[in-house]
Scaffold this active site. Structure first.
Site, short mmCIF file in Angstrom:
data_model
loop_
_atom_site.label_atom_id
_atom_site.label_comp_id
_atom_site.label_asym_id
_atom_site.label_seq_id
_atom_site.Cartn_x
_atom_site.Cartn_y
_atom_site.Cartn_z
N ILE A 189 20.66 6.87 -32.35
CA ILE A 189 19.95 7.97 -32.29
C ILE A 189 19.14 8.37 -31.40
CG2 ILE A 189 18.20 9.05 -34.12
CD1 ILE A 189 20.88 8.51 -35.42
N LYS A 238 13.36 12.56 -34.47
CA LYS A 238 12.59 13.59 -35.41
C LYS A 238 13.77 14.69 -35.45
CE LYS A 238 8.37 14.80 -34.30
NZ LYS A 238 7.28 15.52 -33.88
N GLU A 289 26.89 16.41 -40.20
CA GLU A 289 27.38 16.82 -41.38
C GLU A 289 27.28 15.83 -42.19
OE1 GLU A 289 29.65 19.06 -38.36
OE2 GLU A 289 29.48 19.41 -40.63
#
Lengths: 735, 179
Positions: A627, A631, A702
């Site tokens: 990641i 945030k 998604e």
């Protein structure tokens, strides 16, 4: 085989670099651009769904105040067609002939001096039609069916025989409604020609493809087309194609030799830029009494327009979602007189996962096995299609962490057993995946004399955070503080980018940025290698890294020097390197690219008397690989969840079955989730950087939506004892 | 003052004449005198005539909230307000809410800290509504914030972050807050 380099698993949740522009209203979206002397376009759309135009009446419009021209199929110039892409053939160009293929088809384009004049005059255009009966019903036997339109049907083992001999079987049919992407930003195009050179501001998720398409359509070199998209007011798939209205605007601008601006109306957003197609799915599941899957038969039929392509392999992921020896998956599409469908957030998975994960819940209930346990028993440890290991899959951890955070163990498995006053309480869960996707991508990195860096690519940031996460990534690669790095995008003159779609951009662009930064670093190292005044002299250029803006041999920060010093000694103002990425090939990697995974846990509350359904809380445990920014990644997941709640409980594009007219084509009539529909949403990221690519990301645009529909439907069953297999789930189904 | 142009048309039933009017709008404290087609909405006057494109058009039908501005301190939908209706009243847009020192308003700052947006298109309208919410005294609970922010659609789905931003800005002193 690529290996993962040492790096943080979850990147700092810094604020968006484009935040100040967005909160002050100074971020320019396509509709915000104007140029001197521009004229305004307004669309006229067909009021029948099938047949042909007998005559156009444009005289009144042409005579109306301020009108410059009215384009129809009778006077529009013939133009070319754009390229076929991974999404299929380009939408056919507008105003080709007199045929009407759907209600709301563009039949005229009015251009006037002001938007009010264009809009008023467009109302004066009339058409005489020779109307024929439209095909509008998905299961109308007269509708042409495309069989295996994507060549992605699968079969392994003998699913029919395995179903027949299975200890336990389940057959069920599921339907999903048409949904409309409905980004908040009305799509807009501003086209201006200078001779044979075209500049376009356009709402697009793929500026590079707009350039290619317009060059082909107008028969000019790509270098003569510039597409500018610094900000996009959302897309959710609607901006992946180059739609007829874009071509119309550029066509009109060329004819009248003035820039032309078009802003679609909200009702036109329902017919002009795609939508998620409706579908019906048939599931056959065979299992042992212990809940081990032995057969899976998943087939779909979805709606398609008369001449277009739409990528919607609903059932494909069922071939690898679980370990199961005998599987068949098949997709068909029926051609109808409807506006063209297109990808909408989590295309195919949003629908296919709803059917599969609902069916597994039904099976778990039938076998009295906990739904999480049932999924664990069928976990695909390796890719069941080919036996290859996954490049990264933390689905087991998703179940474990998600269930723990949610308090799944508090669930009484009996339907209708949990209650809070008049609210029936239901807990439901589902697995989610979104397959890996990437396209070739390029980026360019420059370090300048002041030590700052500029990195560029012709990508679009549709709100996912591309500006921010690519600046973060480049800052890390170049060893610079974030405020010394700027990432520019949204200009087709920059290096070619893939679409902002399919959860693919962050990975593909990230790998291109990684490549560009590595090459740039090497250029600096090579300059310093033979430089008597450099502390880097003689060190191998391949073994360099950067810390605090200083380039140094790996592990020796004491020997470093700033980029600026190297540039200064060589009399250079800047150094630039280009980088590329191409999608990894599983057979070369020896791994299957796993894409993102997740487990969704939902609590619903259903009013025992009224059937009113409220989502009380959602826990999403996500394996998104590495990641880059916690945030913005979390925002992607909550955004997908909100979209999923809308799809499950609210969204339904209603087409009049007689006329083909969309009956609820406004925001007052087509319901999307509003603030009060959404509870606090818990998101947790688990897993490791993906082993398949250099940057280790999987993409999270998604996977936040996938699984929400099934988890809610399963929770509704748990709350009420009613199994709803049709979306959206509205209160009338529970009364 | 009213002026009729193009009055002689061959088909006057179908061709309404363009009626123009001179309107003085006070936007963010500054007066602007414009000659406008009477059909021009406040939204289009702000965007197309005054170049204040921070106020967004998301539906032009009063259903999405993207065009929210303040009229005499109350939130209104600029797409459902004719420009002529705003004459003599104070219009405040997103361009007028930052501090004179150039610092963002506390609500703007809170939206950035809490990632209360993604594509950013609905954000000016969300912020104008959020500021009004505080003046209206509707920030007492998360439920109240959700309910009274429900006229502002966010298709990216930033709602929980919008609520968090407003909650924090309100906790720090409402519309006079300085974070």
């Amino acid at each position: 085989m690529s290996t993962v380099e040492s790096r943080t698993r979850i990147g700092a949740g810094v604020n968006r670099v484009d935040g100040p522009r967005k909160v002050t209203g100074t971020a320019p979206y396509p509709m915000d651009f104007s140029v001197p002397g521009q004229a305004y376009g307004a669309l006229v759309q067909s009021t029948v769904a099938a047949g042909r135009i007998v005559r156009m009446h444009t005289e009144a419009a042409e005579a109306a105040p301020g009108v410059i021209t009215v384009l129809t199929h009778e006077n529009a110039p013939k133009v070319g067609t754009g390229p076929t892409t991974v999404l299929g053939a380009a939408p056919p160009p507008p105003l080709r002939n007199d045929r009407i293929l759907h209600h709301g088809q563009h039949i005229a384009f009015v251009v006037a001096d002001t938007p009010e004049q264009a809009t008023a005059a467009a109302r004066l255009v009339r058409a005489d039609y020779e109307a024929t009966e439209p095909l509008l019903d998905l299961q109308d036997p007269r509708a042409e069916q495309l069989v295996d339109p994507w060549g992605m049907d699968t079969s392994r083992g003998d699913a029919a025989a395995a179903l027949k001999s299975a200890e336990v079987t389940l057959q069920a049919t599921y339907t999903t409604a048409d949904n409309t992407n409905n980004p908040l930003g009305l799509f807009a195009t501003l086209a201006a020609w200078e001779g044979d050179a075209l500049t376009v501001h356009d709402t697009s998720q793929w500026p590079s493809m707009v350039r290619t398409t317009l060059a082909m359509v107008f028969g000019i070199p790509e270098s003569s087309v510039r597409v500018l998209v610094p900000y996009v007011g959302g897309g959710f798939g609607a901006g992946l194609r180059v739609w007829p209205h874009v071509i119309l605007t550029a066509m009109a601008a060329r004819m009248i030799k003035r820039p032309v601006k078009l802003v679609l109306t909200r009702p036109q957003m329902f017919t002009s830029i795609g939508h998620r197609p409706s579908g019906v799915q048939w599931l056959g599941v065979g299992a042992t009494r212990d809940g081990e899957l032995v057969a899976l038969d998943h087939r779909s039929l979805s709606s398609l327009s008369m001449e277009d392509n739409d990528y919607e392999p609903f059932t494909w992921a069922s071939s690898f979602a679980y370990r199961c020896p005998d599987v068949i998956t098949q997709d068909r599409q029926a051609r109808l007189n409807i506006a063209v469908p297109t990808s909408m957030r989590a295309p195919a998975e949003a629908q296919g996962n709803f059917a599969l994960e609902s069916a597994l819940d039904e099976l778990a209930h039938q076998l009295r096995i906990d739904p999480v346990e049932l999924r664990l028993r069928n976990h695909a440890d390796v890719d069941p299609r080919n036996g290859l290991p996954w490049s990264g899959k933390a689905l087991r951890e998703c179940y474990e962490v998600g269930a723990q955070r949610f308090g799944w163990s508090d669930r009484n498995p009996e339907p209708r057993s949990m209650r809070d006053g008049n609210w029936l309480v239901g807990y439901g869960m589902a697995s989610a995946l979104f397959p890996y996707f990437a396209q070739p991508c390029a980026a360019q990195a420059t370090v300048r004399r002041d030590g700052s860096a500029l990195v560029r690519s012709a990508a679009a940031d549709i709100g996912t955070g591309t500006y921010t996460v690519m600046a973060q990534l480049a800052a890390e690669e170049l060893g610079l503080p974030l405020d010394q790095v700027r990432f520019d995008l949204g200009d087709s003159d920059m290096p070619h980018s893939m679409m902002a779609g399919g959860s693919g951009l962050t990975g593909a662009l990230g790998n291109a940025v990684h490549d560009a930064c590595r090459r740039l670093l090497r250029q600096f190292a090579e300059l310093a290698h033979d430089d008597a005044d450099s502390p880097l002299r003689g060190f191998p250029p391949d073994d360099m890294e950067c810390t605090d803006g200083r380039i140094h041999p790996t592990g020796r920060p004491d020997l470093g020097e700033p980029y600026a010093d190297i540039l200064a000694r060589h009399g250079l103002t800047e150094l630039t390197a280009n980088g590329n990425s191409t999608p990894p090939v599983p057979t070369e990697l020896g791994m299957s690219l796993s894409g993102a995974y997740g487990a969704k846990f939902v609590e619903v509350r259903v009013d025992a008397d009224l059937g009113l359904i409220r989502v009380a809380r959602v826990v999403s445990a996500i394996d998104g690989g590495r990641i880059l920014n916690e945030k913005t990644a979390r925002s992607q997941i909550i955004g997908g969840t909100v979209g999923g709640i809308g799809m499950t409980l609210l969204e339904d594009t209603a087409t009049d079955p007689r006329t083909g007219r969309i009956a609820n084509g406004t925001f007052a009539d087509y319901l999307v989730a509003v603030n009060s529909d959404i509870p606090d949403l818990d998101v947790v990221f688990v897993g490791e950087p993906d082993r398949g690519t250099a940057t280790g990301t999987k993409g999270v645009g998604e996977v936040g939506l996938v699984g929400i529909a099934a988890a809610i439907a399963n929770a509704v069953h748990h709350a009420t004892g009613k199994r709803i297999r049709d979306l959206p789930i509205t209160l009338d189904a529970l009364l | 003052m009213t002026r009729v142009t193009n009055a002689s048309r061959r088909d006057t039933d179908d061709l309404p004449a363009v009626i123009e009017r001179v309107v003085t709008l006070t936007v963010n404290g500054r007066p602007h005198t414009l000659r406008l087609d009477t059909r021009v909405t406040l939204l289009d006057a702000l965007r197309d005539r005054l170049g204040l494109t921070g106020t967004k058009k998301g539906c032009d039908q009063g259903a999405c909230g993207a065009c929210t501005v303040h009229l005499d301190g109350r939130r209104v939908l600029a797409c459902l307000t004719l420009a002529a209706q705003a004459e003599g009243r104070d219009v405040t847009t997103i361009e007028g809410v930052s501090g004179t020192d150039g610092h963002p308003h506390p609500v703007q700052q809170a939206f950035m800290e809490h990632d209360g947006f993604q594509c950013g298109f609905c954000t000016p309208g969300q912020i104008m509504s959020a500021m009004a919410l505080m003046a209206e005294g509707r920030t007492g609970s998360d439920e109240e914030i959700r309910e009274f922010m429900s006229g502002n659609l966010c298709r990216c789905g930033a709602y929980p972050n919008i609520v968090a931003a407003i909650r924090e800005a309100a906790a720090r002193g409402g519309h006079d807050a300085r974070l």
